[in-house]
Design a protein around this motif. Structure first.
Motif, mmCIF file in Angstrom:
data_model
loop_
_atom_site.group_PDB
_atom_site.id
_atom_site.type_symbol
_atom_site.label_atom_id
_atom_site.label_comp_id
_atom_site.label_asym_id
_atom_site.label_seq_id
_atom_site.Cartn_x
_atom_site.Cartn_y
_atom_site.Cartn_z
ATOM 1 N N GLY A 62 52.874 8.888 19.982
ATOM 2 C CA GLY A 62 53.327 10.156 19.412
ATOM 3 C C GLY A 62 52.240 11.201 19.483
ATOM 4 N N GLY A 63 52.194 12.060 18.492
ATOM 5 C CA GLY A 63 51.314 13.233 18.497
ATOM 6 C C GLY A 63 52.120 14.417 18.987
ATOM 7 N N LYS A 64 52.055 15.522 18.266
ATOM 8 C CA LYS A 64 52.906 16.663 18.622
ATOM 9 C C LYS A 64 52.650 17.164 20.041
ATOM 10 C CE LYS A 64 53.408 18.208 13.865
ATOM 11 N NZ LYS A 64 54.783 17.683 13.707
ATOM 12 N N GLY A 65 51.383 17.207 20.439
ATOM 13 C CA GLY A 65 51.071 17.683 21.791
ATOM 14 C C GLY A 65 51.693 16.782 22.843
ATOM 15 N N ALA A 66 51.435 15.494 22.713
ATOM 16 C CA ALA A 66 51.944 14.537 23.696
ATOM 17 C C ALA A 66 53.472 14.531 23.717
ATOM 18 C CB ALA A 66 51.408 13.140 23.388
ATOM 19 N N ASN A 67 54.088 14.596 22.544
ATOM 20 C CA ASN A 67 55.560 14.618 22.494
ATOM 21 C C ASN A 67 56.113 15.834 23.225
ATOM 22 O OD1 ASN A 67 55.314 12.426 20.786
ATOM 23 N ND2 ASN A 67 55.754 13.587 18.909
ATOM 24 N N GLN A 68 55.515 16.983 23.006
ATOM 25 C CA GLN A 68 56.006 18.216 23.638
ATOM 26 C C GLN A 68 55.793 18.170 25.150
ATOM 27 O OE1 GLN A 68 54.689 21.729 21.438
ATOM 28 N NE2 GLN A 68 55.245 20.766 19.496
ATOM 29 N N ALA A 69 54.688 17.552 25.577
ATOM 30 C CA ALA A 69 54.441 17.416 27.022
ATOM 31 C C ALA A 69 55.508 16.521 27.648
ATOM 32 C CB ALA A 69 53.047 16.851 27.271
ATOM 33 N N VAL A 70 55.808 15.413 26.991
ATOM 34 C CA VAL A 70 56.841 14.511 27.506
ATOM 35 C C VAL A 70 58.197 15.226 27.538
ATOM 36 C CG1 VAL A 70 58.185 12.431 26.938
ATOM 37 C CG2 VAL A 70 55.675 12.347 26.923
ATOM 38 N N ALA A 71 58.478 16.007 26.502
ATOM 39 C CA ALA A 71 59.759 16.716 26.447
ATOM 40 C C ALA A 71 59.874 17.732 27.584
ATOM 41 C CB ALA A 71 59.933 17.395 25.098
ATOM 42 N N ALA A 72 58.797 18.438 27.876
ATOM 43 C CA ALA A 72 58.828 19.425 28.974
ATOM 44 C C ALA A 72 59.002 18.715 30.310
ATOM 45 C CB ALA A 72 57.547 20.256 28.965
ATOM 46 N N ALA A 73 58.267 17.624 30.501
ATOM 47 C CA ALA A 73 58.356 16.874 31.763
ATOM 48 C C ALA A 73 59.751 16.284 31.944
ATOM 49 C CB ALA A 73 57.303 15.763 31.788
ATOM 50 N N GLN A 74 60.319 15.725 30.868
ATOM 51 C CA GLN A 74 61.651 15.124 30.957
ATOM 52 C C GLN A 74 62.729 16.173 31.198
ATOM 53 O OE1 GLN A 74 62.628 11.701 30.912
ATOM 54 N NE2 GLN A 74 60.447 11.580 31.384
ATOM 55 N N ALA A 75 62.459 17.414 30.817
ATOM 56 C CA ALA A 75 63.407 18.500 31.098
ATOM 57 C C ALA A 75 63.262 19.000 32.534
ATOM 58 C CB ALA A 75 63.198 19.643 30.104
ATOM 59 N N GLY A 76 62.302 18.452 33.261
ATOM 60 C CA GLY A 76 62.191 18.766 34.679
ATOM 61 C C GLY A 76 61.047 19.679 35.061
ATOM 62 N N ALA A 77 60.211 20.060 34.104
ATOM 63 C CA ALA A 77 59.105 20.968 34.418
ATOM 64 C C ALA A 77 57.878 20.181 34.884
ATOM 65 C CB ALA A 77 58.738 21.793 33.194
ATOM 66 N N ALA A 113 49.935 28.317 35.627
ATOM 67 C CA ALA A 113 50.698 28.034 34.409
ATOM 68 C C ALA A 113 51.827 29.023 34.169
ATOM 69 C CB ALA A 113 49.764 28.019 33.206
ATOM 70 N N GLY A 114 52.987 28.503 33.780
ATOM 71 C CA GLY A 114 54.106 29.345 33.362
ATOM 72 C C GLY A 114 54.072 29.621 31.878
ATOM 73 N N ALA A 115 53.498 28.685 31.115
ATOM 74 C CA ALA A 115 53.349 28.842 29.666
ATOM 75 C C ALA A 115 52.335 27.822 29.168
ATOM 76 C CB ALA A 115 54.683 28.636 28.947
ATOM 77 N N VAL A 116 51.739 28.144 28.024
ATOM 78 C CA VAL A 116 50.835 27.215 27.333
ATOM 79 C C VAL A 116 51.445 26.876 25.982
ATOM 80 C CG1 VAL A 116 48.611 27.070 26.141
ATOM 81 C CG2 VAL A 116 48.713 27.939 28.480
ATOM 82 N N LEU A 117 51.544 25.590 25.669
ATOM 83 C CA LEU A 117 52.100 25.146 24.373
ATOM 84 C C LEU A 117 50.983 24.643 23.468
ATOM 85 C CD1 LEU A 117 54.760 25.193 25.973
ATOM 86 C CD2 LEU A 117 55.387 23.078 24.842
ATOM 87 N N LEU A 118 50.978 25.109 22.229
ATOM 88 C CA LEU A 118 49.955 24.717 21.250
ATOM 89 C C LEU A 118 50.605 24.352 19.921
ATOM 90 C CD1 LEU A 118 47.535 27.721 21.916
ATOM 91 C CD2 LEU A 118 47.225 25.377 22.734
ATOM 92 N N PHE A 157 62.677 19.750 21.072
ATOM 93 C CA PHE A 157 63.238 21.094 21.173
ATOM 94 C C PHE A 157 62.245 22.032 21.876
ATOM 95 C CE2 PHE A 157 64.125 25.333 19.724
ATOM 96 C CZ PHE A 157 65.496 25.399 19.549
ATOM 97 N N ILE A 158 61.004 22.031 21.426
ATOM 98 C CA ILE A 158 60.002 22.975 21.933
ATOM 99 C C ILE A 158 59.655 22.705 23.401
ATOM 100 C CG2 ILE A 158 57.586 23.694 21.691
ATOM 101 C CD1 ILE A 158 58.027 23.070 18.601
ATOM 102 N N GLY A 159 59.430 21.430 23.736
ATOM 103 C CA GLY A 159 59.099 21.096 25.118
ATOM 104 C C GLY A 159 60.246 21.461 26.059
ATOM 105 N N ALA A 160 61.466 21.180 25.624
ATOM 106 C CA ALA A 160 62.644 21.477 26.442
ATOM 107 C C ALA A 160 62.814 22.996 26.596
ATOM 108 C CB ALA A 160 63.886 20.870 25.798
ATOM 109 N N TYR A 161 62.628 23.721 25.505
ATOM 110 C CA TYR A 161 62.742 25.184 25.546
ATOM 111 C C TYR A 161 61.736 25.755 26.551
ATOM 112 C CZ TYR A 161 62.813 30.075 24.155
ATOM 113 O OH TYR A 161 62.913 31.449 24.181
ATOM 114 N N ALA A 162 60.479 25.314 26.445
ATOM 115 C CA ALA A 162 59.430 25.827 27.327
ATOM 116 C C ALA A 162 59.751 25.535 28.790
ATOM 117 C CB ALA A 162 58.089 25.202 26.947
#
Ligand code: ADP
Ligand code: NA
Length: 309
Positions: A40-55, A133-138, A256-261
């Motif tokens: 887990g970890g918010k950063g890692a979760n959001q990275a996985v979410a963005a990657a799984q959404a195809g980014a 980079a298209g966006a930076v997530l923090l 939600f956040i990773g997918a949105y980004a």
């Protein structure tokens, strides 16, 4: 030309979870269920979410030299986000010690470990990645000094910063103009603005609090009540959540956040409007609450698209 990269700088944790009948009182020992180890970890979760959404997604952060570090990197990579820029630092990895009671409440002790040492090396890594980079997530699970450096670098390179102020902390007014989009839940909204988002009027007031400080777009997530969006251009909308039986809401916000980004800034779909990104994020987050765990519950794009159709 290749798609822009979603760069996520943030925490990487091992969630160690045990179920108990009742939480121990101070000085008391209770028996818990067999411990589960879940990345887990918010950063890692959001990275996985963005990657799984195809980014195309790259993680920046740090793990320790304990046994968990390698496992955590492997888990992120296995779900499609690149970890070449993650540092391995002598000492412990980030850990979240989580107990869940019979009534479903949880108590969490967050041990920063390597996440607390994110500094200069990782900021240099960010500088190397900003060109594509298209966006930076923090988020808020690494030192604030590192977060503000990431914001300044991204902002100077005209790369939009998507900031999830979780766990909530006071926001310095000087950094608000460095943020493109802030995404936060009800608790965080109230902690930062002092406004409890109860109805449309209070949602708008809370959004206005951020917009007047120089943030360009605000997304307030409302759990099973969906989400609210407002931006500096006067666009505003409210999306309902899908109705389903939640199993574990851990990482709903991160999904939600990773997918949105990914949809908004990852260059993966023809319609990259905020509304399209919110629709996809709402579906991805809904699927994540139907499964146990943090990263393990983040759905793949094919499953989200099937669910939406
Ligand atoms: P966080 O996990 O950061 O507290 P929320 O609880 O607000 O964030 O959830 C983020 C998003 O996940 C919501 O906007 C919603 O789209 C979705 N979601 C959360 N809980 C549920 C639920 N019980 N049913 C369906 N969707 C949910
Ligand atoms: Na989940």
């Amino acid at each position: 030309m290749s798609n822009p990269t979603i760069v996520v700088a943030g925490s990487i944790n091992m969630d160690v979870v045990s179920r108990v009948d009742q939480f121990p009182r101070p000085g008391e020992t209770v028996h818990g269920s067999e411990a589960q180890y879940m990345p887990g970890g918010k950063g890692a979760n959001q990275a996985v979410a963005a990657a799984q959404a195809g980014a195309s997604t790259r993680m920046i952060g740090a793990v320790g030299t304990d046994g968990f570090g390698g496992q955590l990197l492997g888990a992120i990579e296995a779900r499609g986000a690149a970890v070449a820029e993650v540092s391995v630092i002598e000492g412990a990895s980030g850990l979240a010690l989580i107990t869940v009671s019979e009534t479903g409440e949880n108590q969490i002790v967050l041990c920063a470990g390597a996440n607390g040492k994110v500094a200069g090396t990782e900021i240099e890594a960010m500088e190397r990645l900003l060109g594509e980079a298209g966006a930076v997530l923090l988020q808020n699970e690494i030192p604030w000094s590192a977060n503000t450096s990431f914001m300044r670098k991204a902002s100077a390179a005209a790369v939009p910063v998507i900031y999830n102020p979780a766990p909530a902390a006071k926001l310095d007014a000087a950094i608000l103009p460095l943020i493109d989009t802030i995404v936060l839940n009800e608790t965080e909204t109230e902690a930062i603005t002092g406004i409890a988002p109860e109805d449309d009027a209070s949602l708008r007031s809370a959004a206005e609090w951020f917009l007047s400080g120089g943030i360009r777009a605000v997304i307030i997530t409302l759990g099973a009540d969906g989400c609210f969006y407002q931006d500096a251009g006067g666009e505003s909308c409210r999306l309902q959540a899908y109705r389903l039986q939640p199993v574990d809401t851990t990482a709903a916000g991160d999904t939600f956040i990773g997918a949105y980004a990914a949809v908004r800034y990852g260059g993966i779909t023809a319609d990259a409007s905020p509304q399209a990104a919110l629709r996809y994020a709402t579906a991805a987050a809904a699927l994540s609450v139907t499964k146990l765990g943090a990263q393990a519950s983040i759905p793949a794009m094919a499953d989200v698209l099937a669910f939406m159709s």
